[in-house]
Scaffold this motif. Structure first.
Motif, PDB file in Angstrom:
ATOM      1  N   SER A  99      60.180 122.686  17.739  1.00 29.84           N
ATOM      2  CA  SER A  99      60.145 124.084  18.340  1.00 29.84           C
ATOM      3  C   SER A  99      58.879 124.780  17.857  1.00 29.84           C
ATOM      4  CB  SER A  99      61.386 124.788  17.724  1.00 29.84           C
ATOM      5  OG  SER A  99      60.940 126.125  17.935  1.00 29.84           O
ATOM      6  N   VAL A 126      69.502 124.481  28.110  1.00 30.04           N
ATOM      7  CA  VAL A 126      68.366 125.137  27.003  1.00 30.04           C
ATOM      8  C   VAL A 126      68.650 126.750  27.179  1.00 30.04           C
ATOM      9  CG1 VAL A 126      66.001 125.409  26.831  1.00 30.04           C
ATOM     10  CG2 VAL A 126      66.922 123.159  27.918  1.00 30.04           C
ATOM     11  N   ALA A 133      62.755 119.452  27.548  1.00 31.59           N
ATOM     12  CA  ALA A 133      63.743 119.121  27.979  1.00 31.59           C
ATOM     13  C   ALA A 133      63.737 118.514  29.640  1.00 31.59           C
ATOM     14  CB  ALA A 133      64.971 120.362  28.106  1.00 31.59           C
ATOM     15  N   THR A 168      58.491 129.908  22.736  1.00 29.34           N
ATOM     16  CA  THR A 168      59.347 128.823  22.232  1.00 29.34           C
ATOM     17  C   THR A 168      60.698 128.407  23.273  1.00 29.34           C
ATOM     18  OG1 THR A 168      59.265 129.935  20.228  1.00 29.34           O
ATOM     19  CG2 THR A 168      61.113 128.134  20.078  1.00 29.34           C
ATOM     20  N   GLN A 169      60.998 129.569  23.958  1.00 26.74           N
ATOM     21  CA  GLN A 169      62.224 128.993  24.869  1.00 26.74           C
ATOM     22  C   GLN A 169      61.541 128.406  26.168  1.00 26.74           C
ATOM     23  OE1 GLN A 169      64.431 132.475  25.569  1.00 26.74           O
ATOM     24  NE2 GLN A 169      65.565 132.563  23.787  1.00 26.74           N
ATOM     25  N   HIS A 183      60.462 124.762  25.111  1.00 26.53           N
ATOM     26  CA  HIS A 183      61.959 123.869  24.889  1.00 26.53           C
ATOM     27  C   HIS A 183      62.429 123.546  26.335  1.00 26.53           C
ATOM     28  CE1 HIS A 183      66.351 123.695  23.409  1.00 26.53           C
ATOM     29  NE2 HIS A 183      65.740 122.567  23.646  1.00 26.53           N
ATOM     30  N   GLU A 184      62.225 124.317  27.408  1.00 26.80           N
ATOM     31  CA  GLU A 184      62.780 123.910  28.638  1.00 26.80           C
ATOM     32  C   GLU A 184      61.711 122.929  29.147  1.00 26.80           C
ATOM     33  OE1 GLU A 184      63.907 127.000  31.315  1.00 26.80           O
ATOM     34  OE2 GLU A 184      63.858 125.656  33.055  1.00 26.80           O
TER      35      GLU A 184
END
Ligand code: NBP
Length: 477
Positions: free
Chosen positions: A388, A276, A344, A336-337, A340-341
């Protein structure tokens, strides 16, 4: 009488968490390896509620009502294993061990598995908000078996922070290590937030020419808008503070080498494993590490840089507005990042984490609490399977409005030689996602050339290899 909950490990965090339970009407058994801490707690704060002082592990376990709820608040790592080994043999099936330390989620998974065999419920619980939070209401991220949350949840809801709408800042995040995983990413996002604020500060100082006191005022104004957050608020406090012994701005007398304890680094390590891109968080961790290389920095001081031209007064004010836009846009990218992690990790470990609920419980109590989290909550309310945060209409529109200024700020930073790895990495991520075509196609060609790694085509299914060393014809792989 017996205690509804017990806390072992009575340094700042454990002591304040125990007091928080007691102040909320629970009878709390308290225990610490070194008994003097237990004694001191009851002597100093015994009037706040009902405490049962336990000197030995046996006394502590005997003081708890069944099923037992035993909170461990010791130094993460080996001490946590030592305490589990000490108490587990004294417990019975159905009892709960709740680890409120900053454990690595992989350790939590291991401990949960081992204790499950004994019928003990192990709850890895992320706690954010530092010592003040522990006392007045932290943001709490418990993982572990769902059944344990039925009895533990209401107690945690009572002692947790409350968001502005009154909602408790706690939810059952998911099984085994889910809670500690989410706490880890929380800390990674915290690193990124702090780095972005730091970059904004340095731009306002070195490009716009403002003093720390003036920058504190700018942050105070920003704190009344969409950047309203605990971190912006304390930034203004730190920047306006004047050192008593020298009369200089406090920020100028502090050694500029940032330390770290590890949760930010874990966030990046795990992101690498999960594939990611958390470039904003990674840059924040690297920026701290760069700052700490004093010798290397000393040896590099004479390296060439651009001729810096400070802005005039009117330009400076306009530039400050642009920096606000850049900071906000970069912040959207960091979150956002981070989300995302979490998505995931949830996928990898089968946790089924509700991202909207996570944004909800970060709205109060924790270090990254901010008005902004209400917007994230709204984004997931509007669409639970949002791919996202950038796909959310509101965020996409806000970034669209901010992007010209964001680019101008990065250009100014580059032109003046002010390092802004956070702003620049966030922008590169944004442009990377937006791009119609990426040079990844070329990368695939190179990989196929030197290693026959094959590639896929845009116009046909399957994997292909070009005979680079031969007649360059293409074969199906
Ligand atoms: P520390 O992380 O400084 O740990 C001190 C406690 O651990 C003391 O009670 C100490 O007992 C106990 N301990 C140690 Br060290 N080794 C032990 C062992 N082998 N057996 C039994 N007890 C042992 O305390 P803290 O700062 O209150 O943090 C507690 C946990 O909360 C940590 O995991 C931390 O990462 C986490 N956390 C901290 C914060 C924060 O802002 N500080 C925020 C969120 C989470 P002793 O008194 O006998 O030495």
């Amino acid at each position: 009488t017996s205690a509804q909950i017990g806390v072992t490990g009575l340094a700042v965090m454990g002591r304040n968490l125990a007091r928080n339970f007691a102040r909320n009407g629970y009878t709390v058994a308290v225990h610490n390896r070194t008994a003097s801490r237990t004694k001191a707690l009851v002597e100093e704060f015994g009037g706040e509620g009902d405490f049962i002082k336990a000197e030995t592990a046996e006394e502590f376990v005997a003081a708890l009502e069944r099923p037992r709820r035993l909170v461990i608040m010791v130094k993460a790592g080996e001490p946590t294993d030592a305490v589990i080994q000490e108490f587990a043999p004294l417990l019975e099936p159905g009892d709960m061990i709740i680890d409120g330390g900053n454990a690595h989620f992989a350790d939590t998974r291991r401990r949960e598995r081992a204790l499950r065999e004994q019928g003990i419920h192990f709850v890895g619980m992320g706690v954010s908000g530092g010592e003040e939070g522990a006392l007045h209401g932290p943001s709490i991220m418990p993982g572990g078996p769902t059944a344990s949350y039925d009895s533990l949840g209401p107690m945690l809801e009572k002692i947790s922070a409350k968001a502005k709408d009154g909602a408790p800042c706690v939810t059952h995040v998911g099984p085994d290590g889910a809670g500690h995983f989410v706490k880890m990413v929380h800390n990674g996002i915290e690193y990124a937030d702090m780095q972005l604020i730091g970059e904004a500060y340095q731009l306002l100082r070195d490009v716009a020419g403002y003093s720390p006191a003036e920058i504190a005022e700018i942050f105070r104004i920003w704190n009344q808008g969409r950047l309203d957050s605990y971190l912006i608020e304390i930034t203004a406090e730190v920047l306006s503070h004047v050192d008593a012994s020298t009369g200089k701005p406090f920020v100028d007398v502090v050694v500029d080498q940032a330390e770290q304890k590890g949760t930010g680094r874990w966030t990046v390590q795990i992101a690498l494993d999960l594939g990611v891109p958390v470039s904003g968080i990674a840059e924040a961790v690297f920026a701290r590490s760069l700052s700490g290389h004093a010798g290397l920095r000393e040896a590099s001081r004479e390296l060439a840089g651009p001729q810096a031209v400070p802005l005039g007064k009117e330009e400076a004010a306009a530039f400050a507005d642009r920096v606000e836009q850049a900071l906000y846009a970069s912040k959207i990218v960091s979150y956002t990042q981070g989300f995302h992690e979490i998505a995931a990790g949830s996928e990898e470990y089968g946790w089924d984490i509700d991202l909207g609920a996570v944004s909800s419980i970060w709205r109060g109590g924790c270090i990254i609490r901010a008005a902004f989290l209400d917007r994230i909550r709204a984004a997931y309310d509007a669409r639970a399977d949002l791919p996202s945060l950038l796909s959310d209409e509101t965020f996409a529109r806000e970034i669209a409005d901010a992007q010209d200024d964001w680019r101008e700020v990065v250009i100014a930073a580059v032109r003046q030689g002010v390092p802004t790895p956070g702003f620049a990495a966030a922008l590169a991520y944004y442009d990377g996602l937006r791009a119609e075509r990426l040079p990844a196609a070329l990368t695939q060609g190179q990989r196929d050339f030197f290693g026959a790694h094959t590639y896929r085509r845009v116009d046909r299914e399957g994997a292909f290899h070009t005979l680079w060393g031969g007649d360059r014809s293409e074969a199906s792989a």
